[in-house]
Write a protein that holds these residues in place. Sequence first.
Motif, PDB file in Angstrom:
ATOM      1  N   LEU A   1       0.815  -1.216   0.000  1.00 36.70           N
ATOM      2  CA  LEU A   1       0.000   0.000   0.000  1.00 36.70           C
ATOM      3  C   LEU A   1       0.850   1.268   0.000  1.00 36.70           C
ATOM      4  CD1 LEU A   1      -2.897  -0.877   2.510  1.00 36.70           C
ATOM      5  CD2 LEU A   1      -2.939  -0.967   0.018  1.00 36.70           C
ATOM      6  N   SER A   2       2.102   1.147  -0.376  1.00 34.27           N
ATOM      7  CA  SER A   2       2.996   2.311  -0.353  1.00 34.27           C
ATOM      8  C   SER A   2       2.432   3.454  -1.186  1.00 34.27           C
ATOM      9  CB  SER A   2       4.377   1.933  -0.883  1.00 34.27           C
ATOM     10  OG  SER A   2       5.052   1.101   0.014  1.00 34.27           O
ATOM     11  N   GLY A   3       2.392   4.645  -0.570  1.00 31.15           N
ATOM     12  CA  GLY A   3       1.955   5.832  -1.269  1.00 31.15           C
ATOM     13  C   GLY A   3       0.454   6.056  -1.282  1.00 31.15           C
ATOM     14  N   LEU A   4      -0.321   5.131  -0.707  1.00 34.50           N
ATOM     15  CA  LEU A   4      -1.782   5.264  -0.747  1.00 34.50           C
ATOM     16  C   LEU A   4      -2.325   5.844   0.562  1.00 34.50           C
ATOM     17  CD1 LEU A   4      -2.823   1.888  -2.438  1.00 34.50           C
ATOM     18  CD2 LEU A   4      -2.378   4.111  -3.504  1.00 34.50           C
ATOM     19  N   ASP A   5      -3.483   6.482   0.460  1.00 34.29           N
ATOM     20  CA  ASP A   5      -4.185   7.007   1.627  1.00 34.29           C
ATOM     21  C   ASP A   5      -5.362   6.088   1.942  1.00 34.29           C
ATOM     22  OD1 ASP A   5      -3.279   9.907   2.552  1.00 34.29           O
ATOM     23  OD2 ASP A   5      -3.002   9.790   0.389  1.00 34.29           O
ATOM     24  N   VAL A   6      -5.411   5.626   3.177  1.00 35.63           N
ATOM     25  CA  VAL A   6      -6.459   4.705   3.610  1.00 35.63           C
ATOM     26  C   VAL A   6      -7.222   5.336   4.767  1.00 35.63           C
ATOM     27  CG1 VAL A   6      -6.948   2.437   4.611  1.00 35.63           C
ATOM     28  CG2 VAL A   6      -5.147   2.681   2.876  1.00 35.63           C
ATOM     29  N   VAL A   7      -8.539   5.330   4.662  1.00 33.21           N
ATOM     30  CA  VAL A   7      -9.414   5.814   5.732  1.00 33.21           C
ATOM     31  C   VAL A   7     -10.205   4.628   6.275  1.00 33.21           C
ATOM     32  CG1 VAL A   7     -11.370   7.300   6.323  1.00 33.21           C
ATOM     33  CG2 VAL A   7      -9.586   8.139   4.772  1.00 33.21           C
ATOM     34  N   ILE A   8     -10.224   4.495   7.605  1.00 31.00           N
ATOM     35  CA  ILE A   8     -10.913   3.372   8.252  1.00 31.00           C
ATOM     36  C   ILE A   8     -11.841   3.909   9.332  1.00 31.00           C
ATOM     37  CG2 ILE A   8     -10.616   1.260   9.621  1.00 31.00           C
ATOM     38  CD1 ILE A   8      -7.800   1.009   8.378  1.00 31.00           C
ATOM     39  N   THR A   9     -13.111   3.502   9.294  1.00 28.57           N
ATOM     40  CA  THR A   9     -14.001   3.818  10.407  1.00 28.57           C
ATOM     41  C   THR A   9     -13.937   2.671  11.407  1.00 28.57           C
ATOM     42  OG1 THR A   9     -15.970   2.787   9.414  1.00 28.57           O
ATOM     43  CG2 THR A   9     -15.535   5.106   8.876  1.00 28.57           C
ATOM     44  N   ALA A  10     -14.039   2.992  12.693  1.00 31.30           N
ATOM     45  CA  ALA A  10     -13.856   1.967  13.723  1.00 31.30           C
ATOM     46  C   ALA A  10     -14.700   2.274  14.944  1.00 31.30           C
ATOM     47  CB  ALA A  10     -12.381   1.875  14.118  1.00 31.30           C
ATOM     48  N   GLY A  11     -15.034   1.203  15.677  1.00 28.70           N
ATOM     49  CA  GLY A  11     -15.740   1.364  16.943  1.00 28.70           C
ATOM     50  C   GLY A  11     -17.227   1.584  16.772  1.00 28.70           C
ATOM     51  N   PRO A  12     -17.920   1.851  17.881  1.00 29.96           N
ATOM     52  CA  PRO A  12     -19.365   2.079  17.845  1.00 29.96           C
ATOM     53  C   PRO A  12     -19.678   3.559  17.623  1.00 29.96           C
ATOM     54  CG  PRO A  12     -18.629   2.123  20.102  1.00 29.96           C
ATOM     55  CD  PRO A  12     -17.387   1.903  19.258  1.00 29.96           C
ATOM     56  N   THR A  13     -20.941   3.864  17.445  1.00 30.49           N
ATOM     57  CA  THR A  13     -21.391   5.246  17.578  1.00 30.49           C
ATOM     58  C   THR A  13     -22.321   5.319  18.778  1.00 30.49           C
ATOM     59  OG1 THR A  13     -23.308   4.950  16.118  1.00 30.49           O
ATOM     60  CG2 THR A  13     -21.234   5.671  15.101  1.00 30.49           C
ATOM     61  N   ARG A  14     -22.469   6.516  19.313  1.00 27.45           N
ATOM     62  CA  ARG A  14     -23.403   6.753  20.416  1.00 27.45           C
ATOM     63  C   ARG A  14     -24.450   7.763  19.965  1.00 27.45           C
ATOM     64  NH1 ARG A  14     -19.326   7.561  25.626  1.00 27.45           N
ATOM     65  NH2 ARG A  14     -18.704   5.356  25.847  1.00 27.45           N
ATOM     66  N   GLU A  15     -25.707   7.373  20.103  1.00 25.46           N
ATOM     67  CA  GLU A  15     -26.806   8.242  19.692  1.00 25.46           C
ATOM     68  C   GLU A  15     -27.519   8.728  20.949  1.00 25.46           C
ATOM     69  OE1 GLU A  15     -26.665   8.843  16.561  1.00 25.46           O
ATOM     70  OE2 GLU A  15     -25.247   7.213  16.178  1.00 25.46           O
ATOM     71  N   ALA A  16     -27.418  10.009  21.234  1.00 29.19           N
ATOM     72  CA  ALA A  16     -27.903  10.576  22.497  1.00 29.19           C
ATOM     73  C   ALA A  16     -29.415  10.483  22.635  1.00 29.19           C
ATOM     74  CB  ALA A  16     -27.459  12.037  22.600  1.00 29.19           C
ATOM     75  N   ILE A  17     -29.852  10.121  23.848  1.00 34.96           N
ATOM     76  CA  ILE A  17     -31.264  10.175  24.244  1.00 34.96           C
ATOM     77  C   ILE A  17     -31.517  11.460  25.028  1.00 34.96           C
ATOM     78  CG2 ILE A  17     -33.073   9.076  25.636  1.00 34.96           C
ATOM     79  CD1 ILE A  17     -31.644   6.390  25.085  1.00 34.96           C
ATOM     80  N   ASP A  18     -30.618  11.704  25.964  1.00 38.02           N
ATOM     81  CA  ASP A  18     -30.618  12.945  26.748  1.00 38.02           C
ATOM     82  C   ASP A  18     -29.163  13.192  27.144  1.00 38.02           C
ATOM     83  OD1 ASP A  18     -30.011  11.327  28.946  1.00 38.02           O
ATOM     84  OD2 ASP A  18     -32.060  11.296  29.721  1.00 38.02           O
TER      85      ASP A  18
END
Length: 408
Positions: free
Chosen positions: A189-206
């Motif tokens: 992968l030399s020279g390439l840009d990699v974007v990775i999403t990771a983990g959970p999300t939190r959706e607020a109730i209050d």
Amino acid sequence: MQQLCNKRILLGITGGIAAYKAAELVRELRKAKAEVRVVMTTAAQEFITPLTLQALSGNPVHYSMLDPEAEAGMGHIELARWADIIVVAPATADFIARLTHGMGNDLLTTLCLASEAPLAICPAMNQAMWRDEMTQANIQRLIDIKGKKFHSFGPADGEQACGDVGPGRMLEPTLIAEQCAKLFTSNSLSGLDVVITAGPTREAIDPVRFISNHSSGKMGYALAEAARDAGARVTIISGPVRLDAPEKVTVIQVESASEMLAASLEQQKNCDIFIAAAAVADYRPLQVAQQKIKKAGEQMQIALVKNPDIVATIATLDTPPFVVGFAAETQDVATYARGKLESKNLKMIIANDVSNADIGFNSDSNSVTVFWGENQQDFPRMSKSALSNELIELIAHQYTVNSNPENK
């Protein structure tokens, strides 16, 4: 010069007329996606200002052993440990002589003595000084002492500032950058840009409650480390996790799916490969209470609204990157994964059975099946670190195949 991507280069500048070329060298190294930090001697500052190098490198310039602010921050020892390579350009006869004899009497020589990184010097001096027996003896001594960790780029032959003609000119910045690149191996992968999403999300109730899931982010972070080791410049868009940021990886912290989508849309603009490893909440509360909801009655109802599909949004852009999705399923894994592969316009999808606690959320191992086109490949249970290395190599191969115009 893809080999320089993500490399940490400590550029030393000494007091010669060729110091002005260091500005262009910084530009060349940054263009190759290397991270550059600059160290200047006192004499170098007479030829080019620290402010110029700071603007070009994007990092503060270091020039004093007695700078309390620097020592309270990174410090000269940490700076020496930081570098993948030290490049001194220009390297004057005085600097070479002092270094040869182990004199750590300024910040640059101290760093060279304290670092275990390879050292490359770019000699620049009058042709008579270069030919002098003492200078040649000093160069030979450096070769004898440091062995394969020492490199001399140049000097070039030609007209000099003093009017003489002969060897002693500093190599041009493009050539120096090319020589640096040759010292590093080219990976998948030399020279390439990699974007990775990771983990959970939190959706607020209050203000104190939220909807989330059990994702630990371990798989996404392991993929980031594997992509980095394969030569890529990596950015993680991370939901709330209890993991340390991997070295040489940029981490963007987010909370909600909306924040993750916004960050993903921004980061994909310059990325080659987008890997959606995050466990994004499918729904969020329609309304978020501004104050803590008080307990009342035996039941509570919360109206939910669907969150945007991040991976599908990225994959269906007009000019999308190479998009890899994840499918965390509890039944009919292959069926659901292939359905998502097609409906979301993905290049590849990685599916796993999270109903198995041994390979599900929060575990340190995993077993997955990867689908692309009409193909699939099974990966048996192994550590997430080992699995990530395998997955990144497969993704890199398919990216290369997809990038070949003959395959489109």
